[in-house]
Motif scaffolding. Structure first.
Motif, short mmCIF file in Angstrom:
data_model
loop_
_atom_site.label_atom_id
_atom_site.label_comp_id
_atom_site.label_asym_id
_atom_site.label_seq_id
_atom_site.Cartn_x
_atom_site.Cartn_y
_atom_site.Cartn_z
N SER A 3 51.21 32.33 44.02
CA SER A 3 50.53 32.39 42.93
C SER A 3 48.96 32.19 43.48
O SER A 3 47.94 32.26 41.98
CB SER A 3 51.27 31.79 41.89
N PHE A 4 48.77 30.81 44.26
CA PHE A 4 47.47 30.19 43.94
C PHE A 4 46.23 30.91 43.59
O PHE A 4 45.39 30.73 43.84
CB PHE A 4 47.55 29.01 44.59
N ASP A 5 46.59 31.88 45.39
CA ASP A 5 46.23 32.54 46.00
C ASP A 5 45.78 33.82 45.12
O ASP A 5 44.39 34.21 45.52
CB ASP A 5 46.84 33.00 46.57
N ALA A 6 46.77 34.13 44.21
CA ALA A 6 46.04 35.22 43.50
C ALA A 6 45.46 35.16 42.46
O ALA A 6 44.37 35.28 42.34
CB ALA A 6 47.64 35.49 42.57
N TRP A 7 45.72 33.69 42.03
CA TRP A 7 44.77 32.89 40.95
C TRP A 7 43.11 32.64 41.20
O TRP A 7 42.40 33.36 41.23
CB TRP A 7 45.22 31.57 40.46
N LEU A 8 43.21 32.83 42.79
CA LEU A 8 41.67 32.45 43.51
C LEU A 8 41.61 33.76 43.44
O LEU A 8 39.69 34.20 43.71
CB LEU A 8 42.37 32.12 45.06
N GLU A 9 42.02 35.49 43.72
CA GLU A 9 41.31 36.11 44.13
C GLU A 9 41.24 36.70 42.74
O GLU A 9 39.96 37.90 42.85
CB GLU A 9 42.28 36.83 44.46
N ALA A 10 41.42 36.40 41.63
CA ALA A 10 41.50 36.70 40.57
C ALA A 10 40.01 36.05 39.76
O ALA A 10 39.29 36.84 39.33
CB ALA A 10 42.90 36.97 39.04
N ALA A 11 39.06 35.12 40.05
CA ALA A 11 38.11 34.44 39.44
C ALA A 11 37.03 35.87 39.69
O ALA A 11 36.47 36.40 41.40
CB ALA A 11 38.22 33.42 40.52
N SER A 12 35.70 35.51 38.81
CA SER A 12 35.23 36.09 38.60
C SER A 12 33.90 35.48 38.40
O SER A 12 33.60 35.06 37.50
CB SER A 12 35.33 37.69 38.34
N ILE A 13 32.70 36.09 38.70
CA ILE A 13 30.94 36.16 38.34
C ILE A 13 31.42 37.52 37.93
O ILE A 13 30.38 38.56 38.14
CB ILE A 13 30.57 35.94 39.08
N ASP A 14 30.67 37.19 36.15
CA ASP A 14 30.20 38.49 35.68
C ASP A 14 28.74 38.60 35.95
O ASP A 14 28.27 38.32 35.82
CB ASP A 14 30.12 37.83 33.46
N ASP A 15 28.42 40.47 35.30
CA ASP A 15 27.04 41.05 35.80
C ASP A 15 26.53 40.51 34.96
O ASP A 15 24.73 40.19 35.60
CB ASP A 15 27.41 41.92 35.33
N SER A 16 26.11 39.56 33.95
CA SER A 16 25.14 39.01 32.61
C SER A 16 24.52 37.50 33.83
O SER A 16 23.57 37.67 33.83
CB SER A 16 25.65 38.88 31.72
N VAL A 17 26.06 37.17 33.99
CA VAL A 17 24.60 36.29 35.62
C VAL A 17 23.94 36.53 36.52
O VAL A 17 23.86 35.48 37.06
CB VAL A 17 26.58 34.96 35.36
N ARG A 18 24.92 37.45 36.55
CA ARG A 18 24.57 37.69 38.73
C ARG A 18 22.34 38.38 38.40
O ARG A 18 21.99 37.95 38.81
CB ARG A 18 25.28 39.42 39.31
#
Length: 235
Positions: A3-18
């Motif tokens: 579950s921790f690995d799945a949580w890490l994979e779900a992390a994201s950066i929004d396009d508005s920040v990029r």
């Protein structure tokens, strides 16, 4: 996959920040099985080495003129923050580098890495998270838990502010300025997420720096908490 690995994979950066900083990289390190506790000999060694490392550097150059700190000042201005009033976490630490605070073993470890690499870095209790971690720009309605006059209270970020958040609210304001009370590290923390924020100083150099900071952080965590299990991802 845990579950921790799945949580890490779900992390994201929004396009508005990029769009603000296309060169930005987030180094995420999940640590499982921690037993940090109070500041100890190992964390003291890390802090002392960091203080020694930057002492000569800061003798003739103020923190805000160091290349990595200057880059973060520019990033703050891009979303409307005033870096001379709300300093990124690395700059705030460098201004105390003659005698860094001793907080607890885990915080001491990542503070030492932050100062040595001039990189904003924070750690939070992973078990206090609700949903996926993401970096986005605030609407201004999100909740941010903090301490005021000795009591937990709720604040709200400014609209357009860059924030880390989960489903429950903001976990860190102004990119890397202030972490929330809800996800703070404590003596009892056993699972944590550490976030290193990396920008380019020269075009493309952030990739190498991201790897160097990740490796330094993992080494520091293993020093203060032998046997810890570490998983990382660079966004």
């Amino acid at each position: 996959m845990t579950s921790f690995d799945a949580w890490l994979e779900a992390a994201s950066i929004d396009d508005s920040v990029r769009e603000l900083r296309p060169d930005y990289r987030a180094v995420l390190v999940v640590a499982r099985g921690l037993h940090g506790g109070a500041s100890n000999e190992e964390s003291e060694t890390l802090l002392f080495a960091a203080e020694e490392h930057v002492r000569g550097m800061l003798e003739h150059t103020p923190p805000e003129e160091l290349p990595h700190i200057a880059a973060w000042r520019d990033a703050y201005r891009a979303f409307g923050a005033k870096p001379q009033r709300t300093r990124n976490s690395a700059e705030a630490l460098l201004r105390r580098a003659d005698a860094l605070p001793r907080v607890n073993a885990l915080t001491d470890a990542y503070n030492a890495v932050s100062v040595r690499h001039q990189t904003p870095l924070g750690g939070e209790d992973l078990d206090a998270y609700d949903g996926a971690l993401r970096l986005t720009r605030a609407t201004g309605d999100e909740e941010f838990s903090t301490m005021s006059s000795g009591a937990e209270t709720i604040e709200h970020p400014d609209a357009g502010e860059v924030v880390w958040r989960d489903d429950a609210g903001v976990t860190c304001r102004r990119w890397n300025w202030r972490q929330c009370y809800r996800t703070r590290l404590t003596y009892d923390t056993t699972n944590a997420i550490f976030i290193c924020d990396v920008l380019d100083v020269e075009p493309g150099d952030g990739e190498q720096r991201a790897t160097e900071v990740r490796d330094a952080l993992c080494e520091a965590l293993e020093a203060v908490s032998p046997g810890v299990t570490l998983t990382s991802r660079i966004l």
